[in-house]
Design an enzyme around this catalytic site. Structure first.
Site, mmCIF file in Angstrom:
data_model
loop_
_atom_site.group_PDB
_atom_site.id
_atom_site.type_symbol
_atom_site.label_atom_id
_atom_site.label_comp_id
_atom_site.label_asym_id
_atom_site.label_seq_id
_atom_site.Cartn_x
_atom_site.Cartn_y
_atom_site.Cartn_z
ATOM 1 N N ASP A 14 0.856 -1.174 0.000
ATOM 2 C CA ASP A 14 0.000 0.000 0.000
ATOM 3 C C ASP A 14 0.903 1.239 0.000
ATOM 4 O O ASP A 14 2.101 1.151 0.305
ATOM 5 C CB ASP A 14 -0.887 -0.030 1.244
ATOM 6 C CG ASP A 14 -1.719 1.214 1.408
ATOM 7 O OD1 ASP A 14 -2.416 1.589 0.449
ATOM 8 O OD2 ASP A 14 -1.670 1.815 2.492
ATOM 9 N N ASP A 16 -0.286 5.140 0.928
ATOM 10 C CA ASP A 16 -0.557 6.116 1.975
ATOM 11 C C ASP A 16 -0.613 5.456 3.347
ATOM 12 O O ASP A 16 -1.361 4.501 3.562
ATOM 13 C CB ASP A 16 -1.884 6.829 1.698
ATOM 14 C CG ASP A 16 -1.807 7.691 0.445
ATOM 15 O OD1 ASP A 16 -0.944 8.584 0.418
ATOM 16 O OD2 ASP A 16 -2.584 7.456 -0.492
ATOM 17 N N THR A 109 -2.537 0.535 -4.562
ATOM 18 C CA THR A 109 -3.011 1.720 -3.868
ATOM 19 C C THR A 109 -4.391 2.142 -4.331
ATOM 20 O O THR A 109 -4.765 1.920 -5.483
ATOM 21 C CB THR A 109 -2.014 2.886 -4.086
ATOM 22 O OG1 THR A 109 -2.542 4.077 -3.487
ATOM 23 C CG2 THR A 109 -1.741 3.137 -5.570
ATOM 24 N N SER A 110 -5.138 2.781 -3.423
ATOM 25 C CA SER A 110 -6.437 3.346 -3.783
ATOM 26 C C SER A 110 -6.296 4.686 -4.485
ATOM 27 O O SER A 110 -7.287 5.252 -4.952
ATOM 28 C CB SER A 110 -7.314 3.497 -2.535
ATOM 29 O OG SER A 110 -7.642 2.227 -2.011
ATOM 30 N N LYS A 141 -10.696 -1.184 -2.152
ATOM 31 C CA LYS A 141 -10.506 -1.846 -0.869
ATOM 32 C C LYS A 141 -11.659 -1.396 0.029
ATOM 33 O O LYS A 141 -12.083 -0.250 -0.046
ATOM 34 C CB LYS A 141 -9.178 -1.401 -0.224
ATOM 35 C CG LYS A 141 -7.926 -1.734 -1.032
ATOM 36 C CD LYS A 141 -6.695 -1.092 -0.393
ATOM 37 C CE LYS A 141 -5.447 -1.264 -1.248
ATOM 38 N NZ LYS A 141 -4.280 -0.549 -0.684
ATOM 39 N N ASP A 166 -1.756 -0.213 6.258
ATOM 40 C CA ASP A 166 -1.944 0.556 7.490
ATOM 41 C C ASP A 166 -3.389 0.665 7.930
ATOM 42 O O ASP A 166 -3.653 0.984 9.085
ATOM 43 C CB ASP A 166 -1.400 1.974 7.304
ATOM 44 C CG ASP A 166 -2.303 2.802 6.402
ATOM 45 O OD1 ASP A 166 -2.842 3.826 6.871
ATOM 46 O OD2 ASP A 166 -2.488 2.421 5.230
#
Length: 219
Positions: A14, A16, A109-110, A141, A166
């Site tokens: 991931d 962020d 990643t989003s 996600k 995270d």
């Protein structure tokens, strides 16, 4: 000092909160959005991490049309991409990423491609050659689609991959994909990942002779 050792064929990362500390930007942009909607920014920030923006909006304002959510998500992405003030690497991230050079890994990643490029550049971190960004998935996600795509692009089975995450949404997605999860930072601490670290300085990466990756995780 005790250490946990996890062995994997590939790592799915991931961005962020895991590689990049972008909390200040997220808080600025999403607090403005929350106030415009008459929502409590503190409550909104408890939901936002790990998801694509439209998915966060759908959770917070379930009566709204998805068309409106998609439109406002585009506006928010543009704001976040232009704002890199305070964006920095998570402690240990530069050395961790350097240790992955030549080893199978991908960014999942989003963020969309533009936002991912902006934040990785601002944090002075190398961008993985293989990445799954918002444009490449049909579901945000906590759906496992992104992690499953990342594993497929790297050419490995889900069970042979380790996820670094995270957020609750991200950890849920990693588990749903059938992968082991290393939780990074305070948000992950209460979510029972397979291993947890304060930051990436607690990880040592070893390339094993058989081609696998050994993660030495300090307690």
């Amino acid at each position: 000092m005790s250490a946990t050792v996890l062995t994997a064929s590939a790592l799915l990362l991931d961005m962020d909160g895991t590689l990049v500390n972008s909390d200040a930007v997220v808080e600025r942009c999403w607090s403005r959005w929350a106030l415009k909607q008459g929502l409590d920014p503190v409550a909104v920030l408890k939901v936002v991490h790990g998801r694509q923006g439209y998915a966060t909006m759908a959770v917070l304002l379930p009566e709204r049309s998805m068309e409106q959510n998609y439109a406002e998500n585009r506006e928010l992405l543009a704001e976040e991409t232009a704002d890199v003030d305070g964006v920095a690497p998570i402690d240990g991230a530069p050395a961790f990423m350097a240790s992955l050079a030549g080893l199978p890994h991908a960014l999942v990643t989003s963020a969309d491609e533009a936002l991912a490029q902006a934040r990785m550049t601002a944090a002075a971190l190398p961008m993985p050659g293989i990445r799954v960004t918002a444009e490449q998935v049909g579901a945000s996600k906590p759906d496992p689609e992104g992690f499953l795509k990342g594993a497929a692009e790297l050419g490995f089975e889900a069970a042979d991959c380790v996820v670094f995450e995270d957020s609750e949404a991200g950890i849920t997605a990693g588990r749903a994909a059938g992968m082991r999860v290393v939780g990074v930072g305070p948000r992950a601490a209460a979510l029972s990942p397979d291993a947890h670290v304060r930051d990436l300085s607690q990880i040592r990466v070893e390339a094993a002779a058989d081609g696998s990756i050994r993660l030495h995780i300090e307690a």
